[in-house]
Design a protein around this motif. Sequence first.
Motif, PDB file in Angstrom:
ATOM      1  N   GLY A 112       0.793  -1.226   0.000  1.00  0.00           N
ATOM      2  CA  GLY A 112       0.000   0.000   0.000  1.00  0.00           C
ATOM      3  C   GLY A 112       0.822   1.270   0.000  1.00  0.00           C
ATOM      4  O   GLY A 112       0.265   2.370   0.046  1.00  0.00           O
ATOM      5  N   GLY A 113       2.133   1.151  -0.097  1.00  0.00           N
ATOM      6  CA  GLY A 113       2.975   2.330   0.038  1.00  0.00           C
ATOM      7  C   GLY A 113       3.143   3.155  -1.220  1.00  0.00           C
ATOM      8  O   GLY A 113       3.692   4.254  -1.160  1.00  0.00           O
ATOM      9  N   ARG A 114       2.675   2.674  -2.362  1.00  0.00           N
ATOM     10  CA  ARG A 114       2.854   3.413  -3.618  1.00  0.00           C
ATOM     11  C   ARG A 114       1.609   3.251  -4.487  1.00  0.00           C
ATOM     12  O   ARG A 114       1.036   2.167  -4.571  1.00  0.00           O
ATOM     13  N   VAL A 115       1.204   4.349  -5.121  1.00  0.00           N
ATOM     14  CA  VAL A 115       0.049   4.362  -6.013  1.00  0.00           C
ATOM     15  C   VAL A 115       0.474   4.977  -7.339  1.00  0.00           C
ATOM     16  O   VAL A 115       1.047   6.070  -7.379  1.00  0.00           O
ATOM     17  N   ASP A 116       0.200   4.281  -8.444  1.00  0.00           N
ATOM     18  CA  ASP A 116       0.539   4.785  -9.779  1.00  0.00           C
ATOM     19  C   ASP A 116      -0.636   4.557 -10.720  1.00  0.00           C
ATOM     20  O   ASP A 116      -1.350   3.559 -10.612  1.00  0.00           O
ATOM     21  N   MET A 117      -0.812   5.481 -11.664  1.00  0.00           N
ATOM     22  CA  MET A 117      -1.779   5.255 -12.725  1.00  0.00           C
ATOM     23  C   MET A 117      -1.248   4.169 -13.653  1.00  0.00           C
ATOM     24  O   MET A 117      -0.042   4.071 -13.888  1.00  0.00           O
ATOM     25  N   ILE A 118      -2.130   3.338 -14.167  1.00  0.00           N
ATOM     26  CA  ILE A 118      -1.751   2.331 -15.154  1.00  0.00           C
ATOM     27  C   ILE A 118      -1.802   2.960 -16.539  1.00  0.00           C
ATOM     28  O   ILE A 118      -2.825   3.537 -16.926  1.00  0.00           O
ATOM     29  N   ASP A 119      -0.692   2.893 -17.269  1.00  0.00           N
ATOM     30  CA  ASP A 119      -0.574   3.488 -18.603  1.00  0.00           C
ATOM     31  C   ASP A 119      -1.052   4.938 -18.568  1.00  0.00           C
ATOM     32  O   ASP A 119      -2.027   5.308 -19.245  1.00  0.00           O
ATOM     33  N   PRO A 120      -0.381   5.795 -17.775  1.00  0.00           N
ATOM     34  CA  PRO A 120      -0.864   7.165 -17.603  1.00  0.00           C
ATOM     35  C   PRO A 120      -0.956   7.965 -18.892  1.00  0.00           C
ATOM     36  O   PRO A 120      -1.873   8.779 -19.045  1.00  0.00           O
ATOM     37  N   ASP A 121      -0.020   7.766 -19.821  1.00  0.00           N
ATOM     38  CA  ASP A 121      -0.064   8.535 -21.073  1.00  0.00           C
ATOM     39  C   ASP A 121      -1.369   8.291 -21.827  1.00  0.00           C
ATOM     40  O   ASP A 121      -2.016   9.231 -22.303  1.00  0.00           O
ATOM     41  N   ALA A 122      -1.764   7.020 -21.913  1.00  0.00           N
ATOM     42  CA  ALA A 122      -2.996   6.691 -22.635  1.00  0.00           C
ATOM     43  C   ALA A 122      -4.224   7.220 -21.897  1.00  0.00           C
ATOM     44  O   ALA A 122      -5.160   7.751 -22.522  1.00  0.00           O
ATOM     45  N   GLN A 123      -4.227   7.105 -20.567  1.00  0.00           N
ATOM     46  CA  GLN A 123      -5.378   7.577 -19.802  1.00  0.00           C
ATOM     47  C   GLN A 123      -5.500   9.095 -19.867  1.00  0.00           C
ATOM     48  O   GLN A 123      -6.594   9.635 -20.027  1.00  0.00           O
ATOM     49  N   TRP A 124      -4.363   9.805 -19.768  1.00  0.00           N
ATOM     50  CA  TRP A 124      -4.416  11.258 -19.861  1.00  0.00           C
ATOM     51  C   TRP A 124      -4.832  11.705 -21.260  1.00  0.00           C
ATOM     52  O   TRP A 124      -5.581  12.671 -21.417  1.00  0.00           O
ATOM     53  N   ALA A 125      -4.335  11.026 -22.283  1.00  0.00           N
ATOM     54  CA  ALA A 125      -4.712  11.393 -23.656  1.00  0.00           C
ATOM     55  C   ALA A 125      -6.219  11.258 -23.843  1.00  0.00           C
ATOM     56  O   ALA A 125      -6.866  12.112 -24.481  1.00  0.00           O
ATOM     57  N   ARG A 126      -6.792  10.189 -23.292  1.00  0.00           N
ATOM     58  CA  ARG A 126      -8.238   9.973 -23.416  1.00  0.00           C
ATOM     59  C   ARG A 126      -9.017  11.064 -22.683  1.00  0.00           C
ATOM     60  O   ARG A 126      -9.982  11.635 -23.208  1.00  0.00           O
ATOM     61  N   VAL A 127      -8.589  11.379 -21.452  1.00  0.00           N
ATOM     62  CA  VAL A 127      -9.300  12.383 -20.656  1.00  0.00           C
ATOM     63  C   VAL A 127      -9.169  13.768 -21.273  1.00  0.00           C
ATOM     64  O   VAL A 127     -10.160  14.499 -21.437  1.00  0.00           O
ATOM     65  N   LEU A 128      -7.943  14.161 -21.624  1.00  0.00           N
ATOM     66  CA  LEU A 128      -7.744  15.488 -22.199  1.00  0.00           C
ATOM     67  C   LEU A 128      -8.489  15.631 -23.522  1.00  0.00           C
ATOM     68  O   LEU A 128      -9.031  16.700 -23.828  1.00  0.00           O
ATOM     69  N   GLY A 129      -8.522  14.552 -24.302  1.00  0.00           N
ATOM     70  CA  GLY A 129      -9.252  14.599 -25.561  1.00  0.00           C
ATOM     71  C   GLY A 129     -10.726  14.864 -25.349  1.00  0.00           C
ATOM     72  O   GLY A 129     -11.339  15.667 -26.069  1.00  0.00           O
ATOM     73  N   LYS A 130     -11.315  14.214 -24.355  1.00  0.00           N
ATOM     74  CA  LYS A 130     -12.735  14.409 -24.086  1.00  0.00           C
ATOM     75  C   LYS A 130     -13.017  15.825 -23.584  1.00  0.00           C
ATOM     76  O   LYS A 130     -13.987  16.465 -23.992  1.00  0.00           O
ATOM     77  N   VAL A 131     -12.162  16.324 -22.665  1.00  0.00           N
ATOM     78  CA  VAL A 131     -12.366  17.674 -22.130  1.00  0.00           C
ATOM     79  C   VAL A 131     -12.193  18.718 -23.240  1.00  0.00           C
ATOM     80  O   VAL A 131     -12.979  19.658 -23.357  1.00  0.00           O
ATOM     81  N   GLN A 132     -11.158  18.568 -24.061  1.00  0.00           N
ATOM     82  CA  GLN A 132     -10.932  19.520 -25.140  1.00  0.00           C
ATOM     83  C   GLN A 132     -12.057  19.490 -26.166  1.00  0.00           C
ATOM     84  O   GLN A 132     -12.486  20.533 -26.662  1.00  0.00           O
ATOM     85  N   SER A 133     -12.558  18.297 -26.487  1.00  0.00           N
ATOM     86  CA  SER A 133     -13.654  18.186 -27.447  1.00  0.00           C
ATOM     87  C   SER A 133     -14.908  18.849 -26.910  1.00  0.00           C
ATOM     88  O   SER A 133     -15.624  19.554 -27.634  1.00  0.00           O
ATOM     89  N   MET A 134     -15.181  18.625 -25.625  1.00  0.00           N
ATOM     90  CA  MET A 134     -16.347  19.254 -25.018  1.00  0.00           C
ATOM     91  C   MET A 134     -16.202  20.770 -25.016  1.00  0.00           C
ATOM     92  O   MET A 134     -17.142  21.506 -25.339  1.00  0.00           O
ATOM     93  N   GLY A 135     -15.006  21.267 -24.693  1.00  0.00           N
ATOM     94  CA  GLY A 135     -14.791  22.706 -24.669  1.00  0.00           C
ATOM     95  C   GLY A 135     -14.922  23.330 -26.042  1.00  0.00           C
ATOM     96  O   GLY A 135     -15.518  24.399 -26.202  1.00  0.00           O
ATOM     97  N   ALA A 136     -14.388  22.666 -27.060  1.00  0.00           N
ATOM     98  CA  ALA A 136     -14.470  23.200 -28.418  1.00  0.00           C
ATOM     99  C   ALA A 136     -15.893  23.143 -28.953  1.00  0.00           C
ATOM    100  O   ALA A 136     -16.380  24.079 -29.586  1.00  0.00           O
ATOM    101  N   GLY A 137     -16.582  22.033 -28.679  1.00  0.00           N
ATOM    102  CA  GLY A 137     -17.925  21.863 -29.211  1.00  0.00           C
ATOM    103  C   GLY A 137     -18.931  22.806 -28.591  1.00  0.00           C
ATOM    104  O   GLY A 137     -19.826  23.305 -29.264  1.00  0.00           O
ATOM    105  N   ALA A 138     -18.787  23.068 -27.295  1.00  0.00           N
ATOM    106  CA  ALA A 138     -19.766  23.906 -26.605  1.00  0.00           C
ATOM    107  C   ALA A 138     -19.285  25.332 -26.435  1.00  0.00           C
ATOM    108  O   ALA A 138     -20.008  26.175 -25.931  1.00  0.00           O
TER     109      ALA A 138
END
Length: 261
Positions: A112-138
């Motif tokens: 329990g001493g360490r916490v890491d995102m799994i495949d952070p680059d892919a997860q961040w790309a997915r999240v940022l893509g959704k936020v940016q698309s929502m911001g551009a569309g609306a």
Amino acid sequence: MIGAALLLLALEPPPAPPPPASLAVAPLRFAPPVGEPMTYRVTSRRRARDGSMASYTLVYALQWERAGRGVQLAATLRRIESDARPELVQALTGLLRPLIGQTISYLVAADGGRVDMIDPDAQWARVLGKVQSMGAGAGQGEAKQVAGLLASLPPAERDKLATADIRALVAPANPALADGASDLKVEQAGNRRTITRIERPAAAGGPDARPPIEIATSWTIDTATGLILGERRATWVAGENGSERRLVEERIRDLAAGDPR
């Protein structure tokens, strides 16, 4: 979690981490309930200019599974609750809407001493893509601004922000409960350990002096699992001319068994 990270960025910059405390009394084990659903609620409350308290709660569904020598945690933002003014709620829920229903996966070390995102680059790309698309569309300036802030953060800082609520949930990984300090009160009753701390930061003097503040933090830890079942961090400001102190902001984290309802 990423939803909580966006909430912090939307409301105000995240506060500096508190000084280290101690996990004294008895050693902790890390044994989360594998295969059993849990509900994690992260609430931020702040006093508005009109004196009222507005709250924003992110409700997550959690699922723990074995992953090699460690544990994998899947966290899914199910919904957002708030008692703020409708226009503020609409702005915030619109900002976080792309994350509702999205699962973010984390790997937690066996102790329990360490916490890491799994495949952070892919997860961040997915999240940022959704936020940016929502911001551009609306045409939402807030979404564009937050997406820009997240994209500009160094990867280490971005991942640290996204894992903050998970590290706060796992007692051995919680930076506020690391070995070191002694300014705590610790009580143990069965498998429940309660740790409390009162902080009174020194107030600056001069013409811009602010009223003294007091920060009260409490944690309830299940020593059988190593999970923090509840945390409350309340910031109080001293009243003027002998009046009662005022609660100005509060952060509450709650963990419970079962799916979110």
